[in-house]
Design an enzyme around this catalytic site. Structure first.
Site, PDB file in Angstrom:
ATOM      1  N   GLN A   1      32.705  46.289  35.743  1.00 12.79           N
ATOM      2  CA  GLN A   1      32.965  45.874  34.358  1.00 12.79           C
ATOM      3  C   GLN A   1      31.684  45.333  33.732  1.00 12.79           C
ATOM      4  O   GLN A   1      31.073  44.395  34.241  1.00 12.79           O
ATOM      5  CB  GLN A   1      34.048  44.812  34.249  1.00 12.79           C
ATOM      6  CG  GLN A   1      34.388  44.654  32.754  1.00 12.79           C
ATOM      7  CD  GLN A   1      35.298  43.508  32.421  1.00 12.79           C
ATOM      8  OE1 GLN A   1      35.015  42.359  32.765  1.00 12.79           O
ATOM      9  NE2 GLN A   1      36.398  43.805  31.761  1.00 12.79           N
TER      10      GLN A   1
ATOM     11  N   GLY B   1      48.670  41.691  32.171  1.00 11.10           N
ATOM     12  CA  GLY B   1      49.093  40.393  31.648  1.00 11.10           C
ATOM     13  C   GLY B   1      50.426  39.933  32.211  1.00 11.10           C
ATOM     14  O   GLY B   1      51.453  40.550  31.946  1.00 11.10           O
TER      15      GLY B   1
ATOM     16  N   LEU C   1      36.044  36.729  36.636  1.00 11.91           N
ATOM     17  CA  LEU C   1      34.756  36.058  36.827  1.00 11.91           C
ATOM     18  C   LEU C   1      34.878  34.972  37.883  1.00 11.91           C
ATOM     19  O   LEU C   1      35.828  34.175  37.839  1.00 11.91           O
ATOM     20  CB  LEU C   1      34.353  35.421  35.492  1.00 11.91           C
ATOM     21  CG  LEU C   1      32.875  35.402  35.108  1.00 11.91           C
ATOM     22  CD1 LEU C   1      32.234  36.771  35.242  1.00 11.91           C
ATOM     23  CD2 LEU C   1      32.719  34.891  33.677  1.00 11.91           C
TER      24      LEU C   1
ATOM     25  N   PRO D   1      39.386  42.492  36.618  1.00  9.86           N
ATOM     26  CA  PRO D   1      38.090  41.803  36.731  1.00  9.86           C
ATOM     27  C   PRO D   1      38.297  40.314  36.497  1.00  9.86           C
ATOM     28  O   PRO D   1      38.934  39.925  35.522  1.00  9.86           O
ATOM     29  CB  PRO D   1      37.258  42.424  35.593  1.00  9.86           C
ATOM     30  CG  PRO D   1      38.254  42.969  34.620  1.00  9.86           C
ATOM     31  CD  PRO D   1      39.481  43.312  35.406  1.00  9.86           C
TER      32      PRO D   1
ATOM     33  N   GLY E   1      46.092  40.555  37.737  1.00  4.61           N
ATOM     34  CA  GLY E   1      44.987  39.627  37.914  1.00  4.61           C
ATOM     35  C   GLY E   1      45.346  38.455  38.807  1.00  4.61           C
ATOM     36  O   GLY E   1      45.266  38.532  40.039  1.00  4.61           O
TER      37      GLY E   1
ATOM     38  N   CYS F   1      37.270  39.365  26.649  1.00  4.56           N
ATOM     39  CA  CYS F   1      36.944  37.980  26.996  1.00  4.56           C
ATOM     40  C   CYS F   1      36.640  37.167  25.737  1.00  4.56           C
ATOM     41  O   CYS F   1      35.789  37.559  24.933  1.00  4.56           O
ATOM     42  CB  CYS F   1      35.741  37.956  27.942  1.00  4.56           C
ATOM     43  SG  CYS F   1      35.271  36.280  28.372  1.00  4.56           S
TER      44      CYS F   1
HETATM   45  C1  FMN Z   1      39.393  33.298  36.727  1.00  4.26           C
HETATM   46  C2  FMN Z   1      39.532  34.457  35.767  1.00  4.26           C
HETATM   47  C3  FMN Z   1      38.398  35.137  35.359  1.00  4.26           C
HETATM   48  C4  FMN Z   1      38.507  36.236  34.488  1.00  4.26           C
HETATM   49  N1  FMN Z   1      37.387  36.956  34.186  1.00  4.26           N
HETATM   50  C5  FMN Z   1      37.506  38.115  33.473  1.00  4.26           C
HETATM   51  C6  FMN Z   1      36.405  39.015  33.309  1.00  4.26           C
HETATM   52  O1  FMN Z   1      35.303  38.805  33.839  1.00  4.26           O
HETATM   53  N2  FMN Z   1      36.608  40.134  32.563  1.00  4.26           N
HETATM   54  C7  FMN Z   1      37.817  40.431  31.986  1.00  4.26           C
HETATM   55  O2  FMN Z   1      37.967  41.467  31.323  1.00  4.26           O
HETATM   56  N3  FMN Z   1      38.884  39.608  32.145  1.00  4.26           N
HETATM   57  C8  FMN Z   1      38.756  38.493  32.889  1.00  4.26           C
HETATM   58  N4  FMN Z   1      39.863  37.728  33.133  1.00  4.26           N
HETATM   59  C9  FMN Z   1      41.159  38.150  32.588  1.00  4.26           C
HETATM   60  C10 FMN Z   1      41.887  39.055  33.597  1.00  4.26           C
HETATM   61  O3  FMN Z   1      41.159  40.235  33.839  1.00  4.26           O
HETATM   62  C11 FMN Z   1      43.292  39.425  33.064  1.00  4.26           C
HETATM   63  O4  FMN Z   1      43.145  40.168  31.887  1.00  4.26           O
HETATM   64  C12 FMN Z   1      44.156  38.200  32.772  1.00  4.26           C
HETATM   65  O5  FMN Z   1      44.072  37.238  33.812  1.00  4.26           O
HETATM   66  C13 FMN Z   1      45.607  38.591  32.564  1.00  4.26           C
HETATM   67  O6  FMN Z   1      46.150  39.213  33.703  1.00  4.26           O
HETATM   68  P1  FMN Z   1      47.077  38.403  34.762  1.00  4.26           P
HETATM   69  O7  FMN Z   1      48.155  37.730  33.964  1.00  4.26           O
HETATM   70  O8  FMN Z   1      47.603  39.460  35.691  1.00  4.26           O
HETATM   71  O9  FMN Z   1      46.187  37.390  35.431  1.00  4.26           O
HETATM   72  C14 FMN Z   1      39.777  36.625  33.983  1.00  4.26           C
HETATM   73  C15 FMN Z   1      40.907  35.925  34.411  1.00  4.26           C
HETATM   74  C16 FMN Z   1      40.794  34.851  35.303  1.00  4.26           C
HETATM   75  C17 FMN Z   1      42.042  34.147  35.761  1.00  4.26           C
END
Ligand code: FMN
Length: 344
Positions: free
Chosen positions: A84, A227, A34, A32, A248, A114
């Site tokens: 979510q 992550g 945002l 997810p 993500g 978050c």
């Molecule tokens: C632009 C952006 C918005 C995010 N919004 C949310 C969100 O709405 N809910 C959530 O649980 N995590 C949110 N995250 C965190 C991601 O879901 C994820 O946990 C985090 O980016 C780590 O994963 P990654 O390293 O693969 O990006 C957001 C991350 C980014 C970059």
């Protein structure tokens, strides 16, 4: 049953079927995010992978219950898709979960990760890690009114509450009495003050071994890791220890990795979508959206990264960025942009 139907079918016991095999729904998902994983983005990702579980952006219970827009809007083609929710009032969450089930979502996920100030002021997101019993109550209230899975996305700790014992205690309490059986663990802690949400995705170090240990200590629970995962090779390594992987930023910035997911992780020999076809597969959807008043750029902004690493990618991005927001922009903008990556 046709192959497409088979690929798209999800069952209530958290499974997804591919190529006559059954995999858990959370085996591979896009996180997810945002402002990023809106319905246009998810529709595009679905052109690249049929089996990936797609998460909505976090939607607060307040927005769903009191907001003016339809915050649950999505397309049938997006399945499997998980909503979510952000919130901490069990009754409000239950009300939203029920609405989501009625609308056909495949899963409800509670945000316990978050760290933004806004979210903390509403007493939800990562700060809920300090209130395990409340999280358990929230999950129970939702589970009592829906039969789709209710899952929790969390961190490995918050602030000084970052010991392994604390994490185990949190999982223990939230999963007690078969309350919650699926967790997605972002493998870093969050600092609730002093760091922005962006810094909280970069500064606290990743601790994959701790997440693997958690899975070993709670073998009966389904656990996905999140992550810093940047390739399907890395995803496969994680799947040796975990039930699922959530990606993500890499999926958003370089969506072509999704084109290999069905083949590499779901053993679907036929399924590698090429990027140009995935772009063109969006045309009927985009035409429909344009007729409804959506700007082309609202859809194409999620497609900028699809040709990353390919000659012409920069011109593709530039052409879309400069033209897709113009009044009256239509599919010809995309066709012209494609020339940069298809004509050598
Ligand atoms: C632009 C952006 C918005 C995010 N919004 C949310 C969100 O709405 N809910 C959530 O649980 N995590 C949110 N995250 C965190 C991601 O879901 C994820 O946990 C985090 O980016 C780590 O994963 P990654 O390293 O693969 O990006 C957001 C991350 C980014 C970059």
């Amino acid at each position: 049953m046709s192959e497409t139907n088979l690929l798209n079918k999800t069952t209530k016991n958290h499974d997804v079927n591919s190529n006559s095999k059954t995999y858990n729904l959370n085996r591979f998902s896009v996180a997810p995010m945002l402002d990023w994983t809106d319905r246009h983005c998810r529709y595009f990702f679905r052109q690249l992978s049929k089996n990936t579980l797609l998460y909505t952006e976090m939607v607060t219970t307040g927005a769903i219950i009191h907001g003016k827009g339809d915050y649950l809007k999505y397309s049938e083609e997006e399945h499997p898709v998980s909503l979510q929710l952000g919130g901490s009032d069990p009754q409000a969450l239950a009300q939203c979960a029920k609405l989501a089930q009625e609308r056909g979502y495949d899963e409800i996920n509670l945000n316990v990760g978050c760290p933004s100030d806004r979210v903390q002021n509403g007493r939800f997101g990562a700060c809920l890690m300090g209130e395990a019993q409340l999280v358990a109550d929230c999950v129970k209230a939702m589970r009592d009114v829906v039969d789709i899975p209710v899952t929790v996305k969390t961190r490995i700790g918050i602030d000084e509450l970052d010991s392994y014992a604390f994490l185990c205690d949190f999982i223990e309490k939230v999963s007690a009495n078969n309350n919650c059986d699926t967790f997605i663990i972002h493998a870093r802690k969050a600092w609730l003050s002093g760091l922005s949400p962006k810094e909280n995705r970069e500064v606290p170090p990743l601790d994959y071994p701790r997440v693997y240990q958690l899975k070993r200590d709670f073998p009966h629970l389904t656990m996905a890791i999140n992550g810093g995962i940047k390739s399907l090779e890395e995803a496969k390594e994680h799947l040796k220890h975990m039930d699922g992987v959530m990606v993500g930023r890499e999926a958003y910035q370089n969506p072509s990795i999704l084109a290999h997911v069905d083949h590499e992780l779901f053993d679907n020999q036929l399924a590698i979508a090429d990027s140009v076809s995935a772009v063109r597969a969006m045309y009927p959807y985009i035409e429909k959206e344009l007729l409804q008043g959506t700007y082309l750029g609202h859809v194409t902004r999620h497609m900028l990264g699809i040709f990353q690493g390919i000659p012409g990618a920069r011109q593709w991005r530039r052409h879309l960025s400069e033209n897709a927001h113009k009044q009256g922009a239509d599919l010809s903008v995309l066709e012209n942009a494609l020339k940069f990556v298809t004509e050598k």
